[in-house]
Every structure is written in structure tokens, then in C-alpha cells.
Design a protein around this motif. Structure first.
Motif, PDB file in Angstrom:
ATOM      1  N   VAL A 165       0.856  -1.234   0.182  1.00  0.00           N
ATOM      2  CA  VAL A 165      -0.005  -0.090  -0.146  1.00  0.00           C
ATOM      3  C   VAL A 165       0.975   1.100  -0.073  1.00  0.00           C
ATOM      4  O   VAL A 165       1.826   1.307   0.776  1.00  0.00           O
ATOM      5  CB  VAL A 165      -0.918   0.258   1.262  1.00  0.00           C
ATOM      6  N   VAL A 166       0.685   2.104  -0.953  1.00  0.00           N
ATOM      7  CA  VAL A 166       1.589   3.279  -0.993  1.00  0.00           C
ATOM      8  C   VAL A 166       0.469   4.504  -1.051  1.00  0.00           C
ATOM      9  O   VAL A 166      -0.596   4.450  -1.803  1.00  0.00           O
ATOM     10  CB  VAL A 166       2.229   3.267  -2.704  1.00  0.00           C
ATOM     11  N   LEU A 167       0.891   5.450  -0.312  1.00  0.00           N
ATOM     12  CA  LEU A 167      -0.014   6.879  -0.378  1.00  0.00           C
ATOM     13  C   LEU A 167       0.780   7.857  -1.080  1.00  0.00           C
ATOM     14  O   LEU A 167       2.113   8.326  -0.602  1.00  0.00           O
ATOM     15  CB  LEU A 167      -0.356   7.216   1.065  1.00  0.00           C
ATOM     16  N   SER A 168       0.246   8.606  -2.049  1.00  0.00           N
ATOM     17  CA  SER A 168       1.004   9.720  -2.663  1.00  0.00           C
ATOM     18  C   SER A 168       0.007  10.654  -3.239  1.00  0.00           C
ATOM     19  O   SER A 168      -1.123  10.548  -3.371  1.00  0.00           O
ATOM     20  CB  SER A 168       1.845   9.036  -3.816  1.00  0.00           C
ATOM     21  N   ALA A 169       0.488  11.734  -3.653  1.00  0.00           N
ATOM     22  CA  ALA A 169      -0.730  12.885  -3.867  1.00  0.00           C
ATOM     23  C   ALA A 169      -0.912  12.367  -5.080  1.00  0.00           C
ATOM     24  O   ALA A 169      -0.265  12.253  -6.066  1.00  0.00           O
ATOM     25  CB  ALA A 169       0.372  14.358  -3.952  1.00  0.00           C
ATOM     26  N   PRO A 170      -2.291  12.724  -5.481  1.00  0.00           N
ATOM     27  CA  PRO A 170      -2.948  12.467  -6.788  1.00  0.00           C
ATOM     28  C   PRO A 170      -2.612  13.668  -7.674  1.00  0.00           C
ATOM     29  O   PRO A 170      -1.964  14.818  -7.389  1.00  0.00           O
ATOM     30  CB  PRO A 170      -4.495  12.918  -6.442  1.00  0.00           C
ATOM     31  N   THR A 171      -2.418  13.070  -9.127  1.00  0.00           N
ATOM     32  CA  THR A 171      -1.979  13.829 -10.265  1.00  0.00           C
ATOM     33  C   THR A 171      -2.929  13.727 -11.226  1.00  0.00           C
ATOM     34  O   THR A 171      -4.059  13.198 -11.197  1.00  0.00           O
ATOM     35  CB  THR A 171      -0.692  13.120 -10.633  1.00  0.00           C
ATOM     36  N   ARG A 226     -18.766  14.766 -12.169  1.00  0.00           N
ATOM     37  CA  ARG A 226     -18.191  14.831 -13.289  1.00  0.00           C
ATOM     38  C   ARG A 226     -16.855  14.699 -13.411  1.00  0.00           C
ATOM     39  O   ARG A 226     -16.121  14.990 -12.489  1.00  0.00           O
ATOM     40  CB  ARG A 226     -19.044  15.848 -14.119  1.00  0.00           C
ATOM     41  N   ARG A 227     -16.176  14.267 -14.702  1.00  0.00           N
ATOM     42  CA  ARG A 227     -14.698  14.496 -14.901  1.00  0.00           C
ATOM     43  C   ARG A 227     -14.424  15.872 -14.336  1.00  0.00           C
ATOM     44  O   ARG A 227     -13.000  15.800 -13.898  1.00  0.00           O
ATOM     45  CB  ARG A 227     -14.447  14.033 -16.180  1.00  0.00           C
ATOM     46  N   SER A 228     -15.019  16.926 -14.629  1.00  0.00           N
ATOM     47  CA  SER A 228     -14.503  18.062 -14.398  1.00  0.00           C
ATOM     48  C   SER A 228     -14.532  18.374 -12.828  1.00  0.00           C
ATOM     49  O   SER A 228     -13.398  19.293 -12.338  1.00  0.00           O
ATOM     50  CB  SER A 228     -15.530  19.324 -14.845  1.00  0.00           C
ATOM     51  N   ASP A 229     -15.257  17.524 -12.070  1.00  0.00           N
ATOM     52  CA  ASP A 229     -15.094  17.683 -10.829  1.00  0.00           C
ATOM     53  C   ASP A 229     -13.749  17.146 -10.241  1.00  0.00           C
ATOM     54  O   ASP A 229     -12.979  17.626  -9.351  1.00  0.00           O
ATOM     55  CB  ASP A 229     -16.200  17.028  -9.952  1.00  0.00           C
ATOM     56  N   ALA A 230     -13.294  16.068 -10.707  1.00  0.00           N
ATOM     57  CA  ALA A 230     -12.040  15.233 -10.467  1.00  0.00           C
ATOM     58  C   ALA A 230     -10.920  16.089 -10.712  1.00  0.00           C
ATOM     59  O   ALA A 230     -10.023  16.277 -10.256  1.00  0.00           O
ATOM     60  CB  ALA A 230     -12.104  14.100 -11.187  1.00  0.00           C
ATOM     61  N   GLU A 231     -11.012  17.014 -12.107  1.00  0.00           N
ATOM     62  CA  GLU A 231     -10.028  17.850 -12.741  1.00  0.00           C
ATOM     63  C   GLU A 231      -9.728  19.111 -11.643  1.00  0.00           C
ATOM     64  O   GLU A 231      -8.583  19.353 -11.278  1.00  0.00           O
ATOM     65  CB  GLU A 231     -10.381  18.304 -13.933  1.00  0.00           C
ATOM     66  N   GLY A 232     -10.930  19.674 -11.109  1.00  0.00           N
ATOM     67  CA  GLY A 232     -10.857  20.508 -10.113  1.00  0.00           C
ATOM     68  C   GLY A 232     -10.203  20.126  -8.708  1.00  0.00           C
ATOM     69  O   GLY A 232      -9.463  20.783  -8.192  1.00  0.00           O
ATOM     70  N   PHE A 233     -10.729  18.886  -8.437  1.00  0.00           N
ATOM     71  CA  PHE A 233     -10.011  18.341  -7.185  1.00  0.00           C
ATOM     72  C   PHE A 233      -8.652  18.211  -7.204  1.00  0.00           C
ATOM     73  O   PHE A 233      -7.685  18.622  -6.285  1.00  0.00           O
ATOM     74  CB  PHE A 233     -10.494  16.874  -6.707  1.00  0.00           C
ATOM     75  N   VAL A 234      -7.907  17.618  -8.341  1.00  0.00           N
ATOM     76  CA  VAL A 234      -6.580  17.354  -8.395  1.00  0.00           C
ATOM     77  C   VAL A 234      -5.785  18.557  -8.709  1.00  0.00           C
ATOM     78  O   VAL A 234      -4.732  18.775  -8.191  1.00  0.00           O
ATOM     79  CB  VAL A 234      -6.243  16.492  -9.656  1.00  0.00           C
ATOM     80  N   ASP A 241      -2.700   0.521  -4.291  1.00  0.00           N
ATOM     81  CA  ASP A 241      -2.411  -0.793  -3.866  1.00  0.00           C
ATOM     82  C   ASP A 241      -1.709  -1.536  -4.849  1.00  0.00           C
ATOM     83  O   ASP A 241      -1.219  -0.660  -5.853  1.00  0.00           O
ATOM     84  CB  ASP A 241      -3.616  -1.728  -3.504  1.00  0.00           C
ATOM     85  N   GLU A 242      -1.458  -2.659  -4.833  1.00  0.00           N
ATOM     86  CA  GLU A 242      -0.748  -3.414  -5.864  1.00  0.00           C
ATOM     87  C   GLU A 242       0.836  -2.823  -6.019  1.00  0.00           C
ATOM     88  O   GLU A 242       1.232  -2.459  -7.282  1.00  0.00           O
ATOM     89  CB  GLU A 242      -1.111  -3.546  -7.194  1.00  0.00           C
ATOM     90  N   GLY A 243       1.377  -2.413  -4.860  1.00  0.00           N
ATOM     91  CA  GLY A 243       2.617  -1.560  -5.058  1.00  0.00           C
ATOM     92  C   GLY A 243       2.629  -0.247  -5.305  1.00  0.00           C
ATOM     93  O   GLY A 243       3.599   0.201  -5.753  1.00  0.00           O
ATOM     94  N   GLY A 244       1.481   0.054  -5.446  1.00  0.00           N
ATOM     95  CA  GLY A 244       1.455   1.585  -5.870  1.00  0.00           C
ATOM     96  C   GLY A 244       1.112   1.692  -7.230  1.00  0.00           C
ATOM     97  O   GLY A 244       0.728   2.949  -7.798  1.00  0.00           O
ATOM     98  N   ALA A 245       0.445   0.817  -8.086  1.00  0.00           N
ATOM     99  CA  ALA A 245       0.362   0.576  -9.340  1.00  0.00           C
ATOM    100  C   ALA A 245      -1.370   1.024  -9.436  1.00  0.00           C
ATOM    101  O   ALA A 245      -1.640   1.703 -10.802  1.00  0.00           O
ATOM    102  CB  ALA A 245       0.353  -0.791 -10.065  1.00  0.00           C
ATOM    103  N   ARG A 246      -2.268   0.910  -8.512  1.00  0.00           N
ATOM    104  CA  ARG A 246      -3.520   1.207  -8.894  1.00  0.00           C
ATOM    105  C   ARG A 246      -4.227   2.116  -7.667  1.00  0.00           C
ATOM    106  O   ARG A 246      -4.167   1.936  -6.689  1.00  0.00           O
ATOM    107  CB  ARG A 246      -4.183  -0.194  -9.006  1.00  0.00           C
ATOM    108  N   LEU A 247      -4.771   3.327  -8.190  1.00  0.00           N
ATOM    109  CA  LEU A 247      -5.503   4.113  -7.263  1.00  0.00           C
ATOM    110  C   LEU A 247      -6.686   3.566  -6.688  1.00  0.00           C
ATOM    111  O   LEU A 247      -7.740   3.021  -7.713  1.00  0.00           O
ATOM    112  CB  LEU A 247      -5.993   5.370  -7.922  1.00  0.00           C
ATOM    113  N   VAL A 248      -7.026   3.293  -5.602  1.00  0.00           N
ATOM    114  CA  VAL A 248      -8.241   2.473  -4.755  1.00  0.00           C
ATOM    115  C   VAL A 248      -8.896   3.390  -3.834  1.00  0.00           C
ATOM    116  O   VAL A 248     -10.124   3.213  -3.468  1.00  0.00           O
ATOM    117  CB  VAL A 248      -7.949   1.231  -4.351  1.00  0.00           C
ATOM    118  N   GLY A 249      -8.444   4.673  -3.651  1.00  0.00           N
ATOM    119  CA  GLY A 249      -9.099   5.245  -2.560  1.00  0.00           C
ATOM    120  C   GLY A 249      -8.288   6.850  -2.284  1.00  0.00           C
ATOM    121  O   GLY A 249      -7.374   7.118  -3.081  1.00  0.00           O
ATOM    122  N   MET A 250      -8.877   7.385  -1.263  1.00  0.00           N
ATOM    123  CA  MET A 250      -8.309   8.851  -0.906  1.00  0.00           C
ATOM    124  C   MET A 250      -8.422   8.922   0.389  1.00  0.00           C
ATOM    125  O   MET A 250      -9.430   8.543   1.095  1.00  0.00           O
ATOM    126  CB  MET A 250      -9.105   9.780  -1.352  1.00  0.00           C
TER     127      MET A 250
END
Length: 361
Positions: A13-19, A46-54, A73-82
Motif C-alpha cells: 500500500v502506497v500513499l502519494s499525492a493525486p496527479t 463529473r470528470r470536471s469535478d475530478a479535474e478541479g479536485f486534483v 495498492d498493488e505496490g502503488g500501481a492502482r488508485l483505490v481510494g483517498m
């Protein structure tokens, strides 16, 4: 504040800033009805909400000392949450999080919350981390309850979401608090005629995880399984069911320690033992063996460093989460107990991780 990563000891499990690369994945997960129900994200999302969030919320939060991480998870390969620490000020912040449905029940959130708590206290210098959720959000409470948060109570009209004020729970964890549950699990584990009594009354009535007899008795009473009050005797019809359950768990233990083939040998041996039944029903020897089994099981747990009381509490919470929304058992036509809408699998790995266990990749 510059962004930084957090990583579980085993790297799973890896935590990193969303991009910007996470925008589509965030948009996908935020269509989940549960995420929409229990968070304050816009609906429809909507996708625009995610863009504004990031592009806006994330960098502004980090700059203000309120970091938000993507859970991968998966060693940092897949975003599964926040998960993040919001409103940091004067040594206090509030933790918040959400998780994709496919990642639930695997200990991911428990690990993520533990990493954030460590960072908040040790790296950011916080003295208090608070938590809040809408009343009834047991999954959110379970994630911080495991780490020692104390639920301070229910506040009327605490949370505002989409034009509506909702009653909410608040909880706190101080820097020097133990990072293990401060109270028995107080979730929806009581059969009660008034569903509104379940949350309020469970904590006072919940058995201590250090009292296995009380835990199992509660399970039997909740699901209307036999609890006899007559003289001790193993000459009963259901003794065969109980023996099969003991043999099944023994086979699982043998398999866990010695491998699949070894577990199959135990199952085969029990099948042969049942076929050789000569009708002997020695209640005294059975009672002695049951007592000795408990003794050696706890001894094995002590020698292996397994916190059995916490494991039992986790199993109990899972077992009793099968209840329906009205706090009552749900039965199939043949009498089998069915899982209710709030059922969750026990997070045994999460319990062990809190004690330094490193899962195998």
C-alpha cells in the motif's frame, strides 16, 4: 509543504499525492453509490469535478499543511481510494477517506489510516486528529476505531451535505493514546425491536473481547442458536455439527501452518473417525478436552505473538454484521442465516498489521 509519499512496510500500500493521471480513475470510483452517500462529493460527479479536485483542492491543501493522498495498492500501481488530513490548525486536523468497493475488506484502509496517523503525529507535529461521519456510517467508524479513536458522541445536525443537515458522530485520537481499540466494537450487533436502539445501546452491552464465552453466547442468542440450560451432556443431536466445525477449523489451521495437503489429511482423518463412531459419549472427557483445547489455542497465540482478543473482536464484529437493517437476523427458507446489507468480512490482516505484521506479497 512539499508533497511526500507514505508506504506500508511491505510496499503493498502506497500513499502519494493525486496527479492529473488519476482524474479518470477518481471519476470512475466516485460513481459508487456508497462513496456518494457517505461523502460530500458533488452528485452527479463529473470528470470536471475530478479535474478541479486534483488541480485545485490537492495543491491548496498541501500548501496549507492539510495533505491529501491517493491510496494505491498493488505496490502503488492502482488508485483505490483517498485519505487526507483536513483543516490542520494549531496542532489539530481531521482525517477523511473513501475507498473503492473492490478494495474493501482487505485491510487496505486500515493500513492507509495507520500510515496517515503516524505521519500526522510524527511528521506534522499534530497533537490531536479528529474524525467525523454521518451517524450510521459504521464502515467509516470501524476504520478509525481499530486505531484507538474514541467516539465522543452524536451531534445533531453536524454535517451538511447537498443542502441537508445530518446528525453525525465525532471522535478523537490524541498523540499519546494507545493505537488499539479503546472500547469493544459498538456496531450493529444487537437484535433489538427498535433499530434506533442498536447504535446507542451496543457499546454498553457488547461483551469484552477478553471474554470468549460471552462473545459466542451473544452470537448464539442473536441468531437463535441453542444455549441449553439442562445437565451437561454431549449425547445430543447437534454434537455432530459442532464436531464437524471443530474439525473444519483444525484442518484450516493445519493447512495454514503445514500446507494444503496436510489440511486435506486432517479432513480425511475426521471423515474416517465419523465412520468409526461406536456411540461413545463421554461428557467428562469431552469437557476436559474442550478446556484443554482453549488452553493450548491461547498458548499458541501467545507464543506466535497473535493478539487473540483483538482477532476475536474482529471476527465477532463480522459475524454480527450479518444482521438486517432492522437489527434482526435474516433467514433463508431452510433456516440458514443470510448476510445482511451491512456485512463485512473480518480484517484479520489489519489486526496483525497494527502489531507489526508484514503480509507476504
Amino acid at each position: 509543504m512539499e508533497t511526500f509519499e507514505l508506504c506500508a512496510a511491505d510496499g503493498a500500500v502506497v500513499l502519494s499525492a493525486p496527479t492529473a493521471d488519476d482524474v479518470d480513475r477518481i471519476t470512475e470510483i466516485c460513481q459508487d453509490p456508497d462513496v456518494q452517500r457517505w461523502t460530500t462529493i458533488p452528485v452527479p460527479y463529473r470528470r470536471s469535478d475530478a479535474e478541479g479536485f486534483v488541480a485545485g483542492v490537492i495543491p491548496e491543501g498541501w500548501a496549507a499543511g492539510s495533505p491529501v493522498w491517493a491510496i494505491r495498492d498493488e505496490g502503488g500501481a492502482r488508485l483505490v481510494g483517498m485519505v487526507g488530513l483536513h483543516g490542520a490548525q494549531d496542532g489539530k486536523a481531521e482525517i477523511g477517506y473513501w475507498l473503492a468497493s473492490e478494495a474493501r475488506g482487505r485491510g487496505v484502509m486500515s493500513i492507509a489510516v495507520g500510515l496517515v496517523l503516524d505521519a500526522g503525529f510524527d511528521r506534522l507535529g499534530l497533537h490531536t486528529i479528529a474524525w467525523r461521519a454521518d451517524a450510521g456510517n459504521w464502515a467509516s467508524w470501524r476504520a478509525v476505531w481499530r486505531h484507538g479513536f474514541r467516539k465522543e458522541g452524536t451531534v445533531r445536525s453536524l454535517n451538511h451535505s447537498r443542502g441537508e443537515w445530518k446528525d453525525g458522530w465525532i471522535g478523537t485520537l490524541l498523540r499519546d493514546d494507545p493505537r488499539t481499540p479503546s472500547t469493544p466494537w459498538d456496531g450493529p450487533d444487537l437484535a433489538t425491536s427498535d433499530p434506533s436502539d442498536t447504535a446507542a445501546g451496543a457499546q454498553a452491552a457488547a461483551p469484552s473481547p477478553r471474554d470468549p464465552d460471552a462473545l459466542v453466547r451473544q452470537f448464539h442468542e442473536t441468531y437463535h442458536l441453542p444455549v441449553v440450560a439442562d445437565a451437561p451432556s454431549v449425547d445430543r443431536d447437534r454434537v455432530h455439527v459442532r464436531m464437524a466445525l471443530v474439525a473444519e477449523e483444525l484442518a484450516e489451521l493445519v493447512e495454514a501452518v503445514y500446507g494444503v495437503s496436510a489440511g486435506a489429511e486432517v479432513s480425511a482423518a475426521f471423515t474416517r473417525a465419523v465412520a468409526a463412531d461406536d456411540g461413545t459419549r463421554d461428557t467428562v472427557e469431552a469437557a476436559d478436552a474442550l478446556g484443554d483445547l482453549i488452553y493450548v489455542i491461547y498458548g499458541m497465540a501467545l507464543e506466535c505473538g497473535i493478539p487473540l482478543d483483538e482477532v476475536l473482536a474482529e471476527i465477532q464484529a463480522s459475524n454480527l454484521s450479518k444482521l438486517g437493517e432492522d437489527g434482526r437476523p435474516i433467514y433463508r427458507e431452510d433456516g440458514k442465516v443470510l448476510k445482511g446489507p451491512g456485512f463485512f468480512a473480518p480484517d484479520i490482516a489489519g489486526v496483525l498489521v497494527r502489531h507489526g505484521f508484514r503480509p507476504k506479497m
